[in-house]
Design a protein around this motif. Structure first.
Motif, PDB file in Angstrom:
ATOM      1  N   ILE A  91       0.978  -1.400  -0.234  1.00 31.91           N
ATOM      2  CA  ILE A  91       0.047  -0.011  -0.267  1.00 31.91           C
ATOM      3  C   ILE A  91       0.489   1.229   0.246  1.00 31.91           C
ATOM      4  O   ILE A  91       0.571   1.782  -1.171  1.00 31.91           O
ATOM      5  N   LEU A  92       1.682   1.584   1.010  1.00 32.64           N
ATOM      6  CA  LEU A  92       2.702   2.550   0.782  1.00 32.64           C
ATOM      7  C   LEU A  92       3.407   2.480  -0.389  1.00 32.64           C
ATOM      8  O   LEU A  92       3.805   3.882  -0.701  1.00 32.64           O
ATOM      9  N   VAL A  95       1.158   4.717  -2.312  1.00 32.98           N
ATOM     10  CA  VAL A  95       1.056   6.359  -1.715  1.00 32.98           C
ATOM     11  C   VAL A  95       1.577   6.813  -1.955  1.00 32.98           C
ATOM     12  O   VAL A  95       1.876   7.892  -2.269  1.00 32.98           O
ATOM     13  N   GLU A  96       3.318   6.045  -2.216  1.00 33.57           N
ATOM     14  CA  GLU A  96       4.657   6.924  -2.253  1.00 33.57           C
ATOM     15  C   GLU A  96       4.953   7.204  -3.848  1.00 33.57           C
ATOM     16  O   GLU A  96       5.290   8.560  -4.315  1.00 33.57           O
ATOM     17  N   ILE A 103       5.996  10.539   3.698  1.00 37.19           N
ATOM     18  CA  ILE A 103       4.446   9.587   4.220  1.00 37.19           C
ATOM     19  C   ILE A 103       4.467   9.813   5.697  1.00 37.19           C
ATOM     20  O   ILE A 103       4.772   9.510   6.443  1.00 37.19           O
ATOM     21  N   VAL A 138      -4.403  11.286   0.470  1.00 35.25           N
ATOM     22  CA  VAL A 138      -4.891   9.905  -0.343  1.00 35.25           C
ATOM     23  C   VAL A 138      -5.340   9.141   0.725  1.00 35.25           C
ATOM     24  O   VAL A 138      -4.787   9.291   1.651  1.00 35.25           O
ATOM     25  N   SER A 139      -6.390   8.407   0.356  1.00 36.11           N
ATOM     26  CA  SER A 139      -7.099   7.140   0.901  1.00 36.11           C
ATOM     27  C   SER A 139      -6.953   6.372  -0.171  1.00 36.11           C
ATOM     28  O   SER A 139      -7.197   6.000  -0.604  1.00 36.11           O
ATOM     29  N   CYS A 140      -6.995   5.189   1.117  1.00 33.22           N
ATOM     30  CA  CYS A 140      -7.125   4.119   0.596  1.00 33.22           C
ATOM     31  C   CYS A 140      -8.020   3.283   0.499  1.00 33.22           C
ATOM     32  O   CYS A 140      -8.584   2.712   1.723  1.00 33.22           O
ATOM     33  N   PHE A 201      -8.102   4.245  -3.949  1.00 29.41           N
ATOM     34  CA  PHE A 201      -7.140   4.979  -3.854  1.00 29.41           C
ATOM     35  C   PHE A 201      -7.531   6.601  -4.820  1.00 29.41           C
ATOM     36  O   PHE A 201      -7.395   6.837  -5.412  1.00 29.41           O
ATOM     37  N   HIS A 203      -7.915  10.896  -3.818  1.00 24.94           N
ATOM     38  CA  HIS A 203      -7.413  12.232  -4.032  1.00 24.94           C
ATOM     39  C   HIS A 203      -8.451  13.187  -2.816  1.00 24.94           C
ATOM     40  O   HIS A 203      -9.576  12.823  -3.626  1.00 24.94           O
ATOM     41  N   TYR A 226      -3.377   9.016   4.100  1.00 24.18           N
ATOM     42  CA  TYR A 226      -2.515   9.813   4.097  1.00 24.18           C
ATOM     43  C   TYR A 226      -2.118  10.568   3.917  1.00 24.18           C
ATOM     44  O   TYR A 226      -2.445  11.166   2.684  1.00 24.18           O
TER      45      TYR A 226
END
Ligand SMILES: O=C(O)CCC(=O)C(=O)O
Length: 255
Positions: A91-92, A95-96, A103, A138-140, A201, A203, A226
């Motif tokens: 996941i990260l 996100v990255e 983060i 950002v959301s997962c 994911f 925004h 995140y």
């Protein structure tokens, strides 16, 4: 399979990104098992707090606890298993790709839609709730069940993440901030159907909503949020669990 560059370009253009099968069958099963323990309140860290109850729960004390919960908050700050979910490298890494190397985590929110009863979430942009600049969290949204049109999957308006719209305050409503349907480009809305173990994911400026659950099955989505550690507060935000660094570095004067 799209390349990371294609994924980033899609996200920048549309404000969301679907990643299929990010969890394997074993990871999904364990996550679902722990979510059920949390919703049923089987361990003390999952007591009757930091929960938004469904409005119908007041009239239906007979229902099992899980069916009365609309959203359960901050699991990752209270339970090591949910923390390990929030920091999964798979996941990260996404996100990255989307928000850069520095983060922090805000929190998680377990959105439950009980069979035949789970209620709608009206249009909103998440950044309307969060006093930080620039508004690019950002959301997962992780599907724990197959999310379908029938059971109230999330619906998004692609490209709506370019500006923050003024939100209405609805003090009487379960959702205190929102947008009316005619204030967004609703004709462009698409339902994001996801298989369990896949995720979206999105925004924090993406306009989205979800409809009630019309199916006889649950629709559960665990959302983890995140933010880049470079963001700055626009108002005091006294979040009791703090904003913990997950990757990269801290910036003085930032969140
Ligand atoms: O799961 C839902 O129905 C709504 C989710 C949502 O609003 C969000 O992730 O910000």
């Amino acid at each position: 399979m799209p390349t990371p560059a294609q994924q980033k370009a899609f996200f920048e253009e549309n404000g969301y990104l679907i990643v299929e099968d990010i969890l394997n069958a074993e990871q999904l099963e364990e996550l679902r098992r722990r979510v059920d323990i949390a919703l049923e309140g089987k361990e003390p860290q999952f007591g009757d707090f930091e929960i938004q109850w469904e409005p119908y729960a007041r009239e239906r004390p007979d229902l099992p606890r899980a069916q009365k919960i609309r959203v359960m908050f901050h699991l990752c700050h209270r339970d090591p298993f949910f923390w390990s979910h929030a920091v999964r490298p798979e996941i990260l890494d996404i996100v990255e790709l989307l928000i850069g190397p520095d983060i922090k985590i805000y929190t998680d929110q377990m959105f439950v839609k009980a069979p035949l009863q789970g209620t709608a979430v009206p249009y909103h942009q998440d950044s309307a709730y969060w006093p930080v600049e620039p508004p690019n969290l950002v959301s997962c949204w992780m599907a724990l069940d197959d999310a379908t049109v029938e059971n109230g999957c999330v619906r998004v308006i692609p490209g709506s993440h370019k500006a923050l719209l003024p939100h209405h305050h609805y003090p009487e409503s379960i959702q205190s901030l929102g947008l009316e349907d005619d204030e967004v480009d609703a004709d462009r809305e698409i339902p994001v159907e996801l298989k369990a173990g896949s995720c979206m994911f999105h925004h924090s400026l993406l306009a989205h909503r979800s409809a009630p659950n019309r199916s006889p099955h649950y629709r559960k989505g665990l959302v983890t949020i995140y933010l880049p550690s470079t963001l700055r507060f626009t108002q005091p935000w006294d979040f009791k669990y703090g904003f913990k660094l997950l990757r990269g570095k801290e910036y003085p004067g930032s969140v």
